[in-house]
Design an enzyme around this catalytic site. Structure first.
Site, PDB file in Angstrom:
ATOM      1  N   THR A   1       0.873  -1.173   0.000  1.00 37.81           N
ATOM      2  CA  THR A   1       0.000   0.000   0.000  1.00 37.81           C
ATOM      3  C   THR A   1       0.911   1.224   0.000  1.00 37.81           C
ATOM      4  OG1 THR A   1      -1.637  -1.193   1.301  1.00 37.81           O
ATOM      5  CG2 THR A   1      -1.852   1.199   1.207  1.00 37.81           C
TER       6      THR A   1
ATOM      7  N   LYS B   1      -1.938   4.971   8.546  1.00 43.44           N
ATOM      8  CA  LYS B   1      -1.111   5.017   7.324  1.00 43.44           C
ATOM      9  C   LYS B   1      -2.000   5.240   6.100  1.00 43.44           C
ATOM     10  CE  LYS B   1       1.539   2.232   4.138  1.00 43.44           C
ATOM     11  NZ  LYS B   1       2.155   0.979   3.729  1.00 43.44           N
TER      12      LYS B   1
ATOM     13  N   LYS C   1      -7.915   1.466  -3.205  1.00 41.05           N
ATOM     14  CA  LYS C   1      -7.607   1.025  -1.828  1.00 41.05           C
ATOM     15  C   LYS C   1      -7.769   2.178  -0.827  1.00 41.05           C
ATOM     16  CE  LYS C   1      -5.163  -1.108   1.538  1.00 41.05           C
ATOM     17  NZ  LYS C   1      -5.285  -2.387   2.129  1.00 41.05           N
TER      18      LYS C   1
END
Ligand code: NAD
Length: 290
Positions: free
Chosen positions: A87, A237, A162
């Site tokens: 990611t 994050k 995402k």
């Protein structure tokens, strides 16, 4: 297929093991000293990438991805595919794809959802960005490591999907937790709250499938003292990546910004580090308006 796998941590190690188990020839590299059944370890990322048809990366962040890509793309075979499953920020994903394509390679950004359990069980969901040709070459591997792969669009589209999903998730979790804390103060039983909301217009994945109240709804990290699950640190994050992308694309995301600030406070100044992201409920429970 010959596969190079770089970044064999909590997620990468079981993913590489599943590829080896399925009969692929996997050469791995990690900065840490790791060994995985069926995976041959290389001395560097470049060595793992040299002969590979597909190189998969599963790394902590965009800066590390850029550094690893700069090392391996020059030695990758022409026509080989670089599949980044980490990611990372959308800009890094696009920059790495452009470098790979300029060198005659294909590139796919393919972040995952499903966590460590999904990586071990081979049930991850991949959201992919890149060309049709790149996606077609990677698809057979997604089928081994996961149960679903969606080709979302051009380079960066997987990362975009995402972080948009996880921005909704973070915002919704906070909303669900603050509503439970308000219900408590209004004297409403948590089970009754669940019974109503889970079948009314306030329902969501965070309420119905991952209820943050212990003993209510399906089994979730709340029932295990908020052991993750999906750690608040990882939510922070992803929320930060969403705000970095919003900044870069000039998108107005006030709820995403508020969620980022709240998770930052929770993880960095309160007791959120290492706890599940649904531990926002005990946080709200302890507080008043001041
Ligand atoms: P991790 O920290 O366990 O693994 C990362 C690995 O990369 C480590 O083993 C580290 O030694 C290695 N590494 C770092 N720099 C390197 C380099 N230059 N060369 C080679 N190896 C290097 O992290 P993780 O939990 O496996 O997560 C990996 C990625 O997947 C992250 O981007 C994370 O956001 C994402 N992700 C994690 C989860 C989860 O539940 N853990 C879920 C979805 C997505």
């Amino acid at each position: 297929m010959k596969i190079g796998f770089i970044g064999l941590g909590n997620m990468g190690a079981p993913m590489a093991a599943n590829l080896a188990k399925a009969g692929h020839e996997v050469t791995g590299f990690d900065m840490a000293d790791v060994s995985i059944d069926g995976v041959t370890m290389a001395a560097s990322g470049a060595e793992a990438a040299t002969e590979a048809d597909v190189v998969i990366t599963m790394l902590p962040n965009g800066d590390i991805l850029r550094a690893v890509a700069a090392e391996i793309i020059p030695v990758m075979r022409s026509g080989a595919v670089l599949v980044d499953c980490s990611t990372v920020d959308v800009d890094s994903a696009r920059a790495v794809a452009a470098t790979a394509e300029a060198a005659g390679c294909l590139a796919v950004d393919a972040p995952v959802s499903g966590g460590i359990g999904g990586a071990a069980a081979g049930t991850l969901t991949f959201m992919a960005g890149g060309t049709d040709a790149g996606f077609a070459k990677a698809e057979a591997l997604f089928d081994i490591m996961g149960q679903k792969a969606v080709h979302c669009g051009a380079a960066g589209a997987g990362q975009a999907a995402k972080i948009c999903n996880n921005m909704i998730l973070g915002i919704t979790m906070i909303g669900t937790c603050e509503a439970f804390a308000l219900a408590d103060k209004l004297g409403l039983d948590r089970q009754k709250m669940f019974d109503v909301v889970s079948t009314s217009s306030g329902y969501s994945w965070t309420m119905n499938a991952y209820c943050p109240a212990p003993g209510v709804g399906p089994q979730s990290p709340a029932d295990n003292d908020y052991q993750p699950g999906f750690a608040a640190d990882l939510m922070l994050k992803d929320l930060r990546l969403s705000q970095q992308a919003a900044e870069s694309a000039d998108a107005d995301t006030p709820m995403g910004q508020a969620a980022t600030e709240l998770y930052a406070r929770f993880v960095e100044h309160e007791d959120g580090a290492g706890r599940d992201f649904s531990a926002m409920l005990p946080r709200f429970e302890k507080r008043g308006r001041g």
